[in-house]
Write an enzyme that holds these catalytic residues in place. Structure first.
Site, PDB file in Angstrom:
ATOM      1  N   HIS A  38      65.555  52.844  44.887  1.00 57.08           N
ATOM      2  CA  HIS A  38      66.810  52.497  43.997  1.00 57.08           C
ATOM      3  C   HIS A  38      67.941  53.638  43.787  1.00 57.08           C
ATOM      4  O   HIS A  38      69.026  53.679  44.240  1.00 57.08           O
ATOM      5  CB  HIS A  38      66.414  52.126  42.652  1.00 57.08           C
ATOM      6  CG  HIS A  38      67.618  52.085  41.515  1.00 57.08           C
ATOM      7  ND1 HIS A  38      68.483  51.084  41.691  1.00 57.08           N
ATOM      8  CD2 HIS A  38      68.071  53.077  40.612  1.00 57.08           C
ATOM      9  CE1 HIS A  38      69.356  51.316  40.507  1.00 57.08           C
ATOM     10  NE2 HIS A  38      69.035  52.279  39.988  1.00 57.08           N
TER      11      HIS A  38
ATOM     12  N   ARG B 226      67.710  46.523  50.162  1.00 59.13           N
ATOM     13  CA  ARG B 226      67.778  47.932  49.961  1.00 59.13           C
ATOM     14  C   ARG B 226      66.653  48.584  50.537  1.00 59.13           C
ATOM     15  O   ARG B 226      65.391  48.519  49.998  1.00 59.13           O
ATOM     16  CB  ARG B 226      67.394  48.139  48.599  1.00 59.13           C
ATOM     17  CG  ARG B 226      68.049  49.141  47.808  1.00 59.13           C
ATOM     18  CD  ARG B 226      67.625  49.358  46.313  1.00 59.13           C
ATOM     19  NE  ARG B 226      66.169  49.688  46.515  1.00 59.13           N
ATOM     20  CZ  ARG B 226      65.250  49.476  45.292  1.00 59.13           C
ATOM     21  NH1 ARG B 226      65.662  48.961  44.288  1.00 59.13           N
ATOM     22  NH2 ARG B 226      64.071  49.776  45.551  1.00 59.13           N
TER      23      ARG B 226
ATOM     24  N   TYR C  29      56.799  50.113  45.658  1.00 62.09           N
ATOM     25  CA  TYR C  29      56.520  48.702  45.379  1.00 62.09           C
ATOM     26  C   TYR C  29      56.938  47.719  46.354  1.00 62.09           C
ATOM     27  O   TYR C  29      57.104  46.531  45.967  1.00 62.09           O
ATOM     28  CB  TYR C  29      57.010  48.475  43.905  1.00 62.09           C
ATOM     29  CG  TYR C  29      58.481  49.004  43.710  1.00 62.09           C
ATOM     30  CD1 TYR C  29      59.777  48.207  44.105  1.00 62.09           C
ATOM     31  CD2 TYR C  29      58.960  50.288  43.340  1.00 62.09           C
ATOM     32  CE1 TYR C  29      60.795  48.807  44.071  1.00 62.09           C
ATOM     33  CE2 TYR C  29      60.130  50.901  43.328  1.00 62.09           C
ATOM     34  CZ  TYR C  29      61.125  49.974  43.731  1.00 62.09           C
ATOM     35  OH  TYR C  29      62.413  50.648  43.517  1.00 62.09           O
TER      36      TYR C  29
HETATM   37  C1  TPP Z   1      73.710  46.681  31.789  1.00 67.47           C
HETATM   38  C2  TPP Z   1      72.808  47.551  32.625  1.00 67.47           C
HETATM   39  N1  TPP Z   1      71.609  47.497  32.353  1.00 67.47           N
HETATM   40  C3  TPP Z   1      70.788  48.318  33.218  1.00 67.47           C
HETATM   41  C4  TPP Z   1      71.294  49.327  33.922  1.00 67.47           C
HETATM   42  C5  TPP Z   1      70.509  50.388  34.791  1.00 67.47           C
HETATM   43  N2  TPP Z   1      70.526  50.039  36.060  1.00 67.47           N
HETATM   44  C6  TPP Z   1      71.281  51.041  36.893  1.00 67.47           C
HETATM   45  S1  TPP Z   1      71.219  50.118  38.586  1.00 67.47           S
HETATM   46  C7  TPP Z   1      70.154  49.157  38.090  1.00 67.47           C
HETATM   47  C8  TPP Z   1      69.458  47.977  39.183  1.00 67.47           C
HETATM   48  C9  TPP Z   1      70.728  46.925  39.375  1.00 67.47           C
HETATM   49  O1  TPP Z   1      70.194  46.111  40.268  1.00 67.47           O
HETATM   50  P1  TPP Z   1      71.244  45.239  41.351  1.00 67.47           P
HETATM   51  O2  TPP Z   1      72.403  44.748  40.397  1.00 67.47           O
HETATM   52  O3  TPP Z   1      70.456  44.336  42.011  1.00 67.47           O
HETATM   53  O4  TPP Z   1      71.820  46.448  42.319  1.00 67.47           O
HETATM   54  P2  TPP Z   1      71.176  47.259  43.251  1.00 67.47           P
HETATM   55  O5  TPP Z   1      71.083  48.668  42.363  1.00 67.47           O
HETATM   56  O6  TPP Z   1      69.911  46.915  43.583  1.00 67.47           O
HETATM   57  O7  TPP Z   1      72.166  47.591  44.193  1.00 67.47           O
HETATM   58  C10 TPP Z   1      69.776  48.908  36.748  1.00 67.47           C
HETATM   59  C11 TPP Z   1      68.630  48.036  36.234  1.00 67.47           C
HETATM   60  C12 TPP Z   1      72.756  49.540  33.877  1.00 67.47           C
HETATM   61  N3  TPP Z   1      73.435  50.337  34.828  1.00 67.47           N
HETATM   62  N4  TPP Z   1      73.524  48.538  33.412  1.00 67.47           N
END
Ligand code: TPP
Length: 339
Positions: free
Chosen positions: A262, A258, A270
């Protein structure tokens, strides 16, 4: 490192051999969709900073090879469950820039009729099931779609994209197990971009490769460079072929990074700078353009023309969306409950 029984680790060297089944026109289209994702997302970042786009802006900059390479293997009747970094996959399946702009502006005519303002959308007509905000829940949804295909004796496939953080949720394991036990035609694409919000992979699991989790469910696991679009296409095509033939699900881990926060409110301070710099050198679009130029499929000039034409389409889409009406308050409840 010794290979585990049903795990394939694809050689990291950038793919130069054109996978079977891809014509020159396909290669050009793949490039166009990747570029559409990049140029639209770069534009939306600017709009967000200007306070013009509503809601949070998640981009898949650096993820285009996964979004487009995997979706390009699907047929019209297949089902796709995308994530928030996969804008290009929607373009592959027929979504237009205009409808995407309407979505980002929260407009009534957009895919969610103005109920959301970012990548949380789908399109049932295009068999792109709406992005489920609760992460990993699109995995049992894809398994359910694959189960329906099986019951109806339809040789269609359901493909779901997930992230590395998503692979820490229970639904990830339940869906893989269910899909395996029922021998479903599901393909799971894990985009390991090394961070789940601010949590690095090392702080959420004690393994380097998410793909090896396939072993526990008795299904094939594949580990591939997610910045190599032809490699992603090739391994997904193999998994889709298996799924279509009734040979069950596959878990594919695509390694990427990434390279931004985010979402756009996050400066990713970080994340070690060297890590981002390392991956920026492996930019999926730049690498693919280099290959297409070497193979004389595209020229620098043709690439500029493609960019100009996409940018014009983006201008028109944004202009249309900015002038389009917002939904009226009471419309928020429409379609929420069954009539
Ligand atoms: C069950 C759940 N927990 C927390 C979130 C909040 N959230 C949205 S995106 C994210 C990070 C997800 O990381 P990853 O699966 O690695 O995908 P990336 O965003 O890095 O592509 C989080 C914690 C959510 N949408 N659903």
């Amino acid at each position: 490192m010794a290979e585990l029984p049903n795990i394939t680790r694809v050689d990291e060297a950038y793919t130069t051999e054109i996978p079977q089944g891809l014509s020159e026109a396909d290669l050009v289209l793949i490039h166009k969709y990747m570029k559409m994702q990049r140029l639209y997302e770069e534009r939306v970042i600017k709009l967000y900073r200007q306070g013009r786009a509503v809601g949070a802006v998640y981009t898949g900059i650096g993820h285009e090879a996964i979004a487009v390479g995997a979706a390009f293997t699907l047929e019209k009747e297949d089902v796709m469950c995308a994530m928030h970094r996969d804008l290009g996959s929607h373009f592959v399946r027929g979504m237009t820039l205009k409808r995407v702009a309407l979505q980002y502006y929260g407009r009534k005519e957009g895919p969610t009729q103005g109920r959301d303002g970012n990548m949380h959308f789908g399109d049932y007509q295009l068999k792109n099931y709406g992005m489920v905000s609760m992460l990993a829940d699109n995995m049992p949804v894809a398994a359910g779609a694959a189960l329906a295909f099986k019951i109806r004796k339809e040789q269609n496939v359901a493909l779901a994209y997930i992230g590395d953080g998503t692979a820490s949720r229970g639904d990830f394991h339940e869906a893989l197990n269910f899909a395996s036990v029922r021998n479903l035609g599901a393909v799971y694409i894990c985009e390991n971009n090394q961070f789940a919000y601010s949590t690095p992979l090392s702080e959420q699991m004690n393994i380097d490769d998410i793909g090896i989790r396939a072993v526990a469910y008795g299904i094939p696991g594949v580990i591939v460079d997610g910045n190599d679009v032809l490699a992603v296409y090739k391994v997904t095509q193999e998994a889709v072929d298996r799924a279509r033939k009734g040979e069950g699900p596959t878990l594919i881990e695509c390694k990427t990074m990434r390279v931004r926060g985010h979402s756009e409110h996050d400066d990713a301070s970080y994340v070690p700078k060297e890590l981002i710099e390392h991956w920026l050198k492996k930019d999926p679009i730049e690498q693919y353009e280099k290959l297409l130029i070497e193979k004389q499929i595209l020229s620098e000039q043709k690439i500029q023309e493609v960019e100009a034409s996409i940018n014009q389409e983006i201008d028109e889409a944004i202009d249309y969306a900015e002038k389009a009406p917002l939904p009226e308050g009471p419309e928020a409840l429409e379609g929420v409950f069954a009539d």
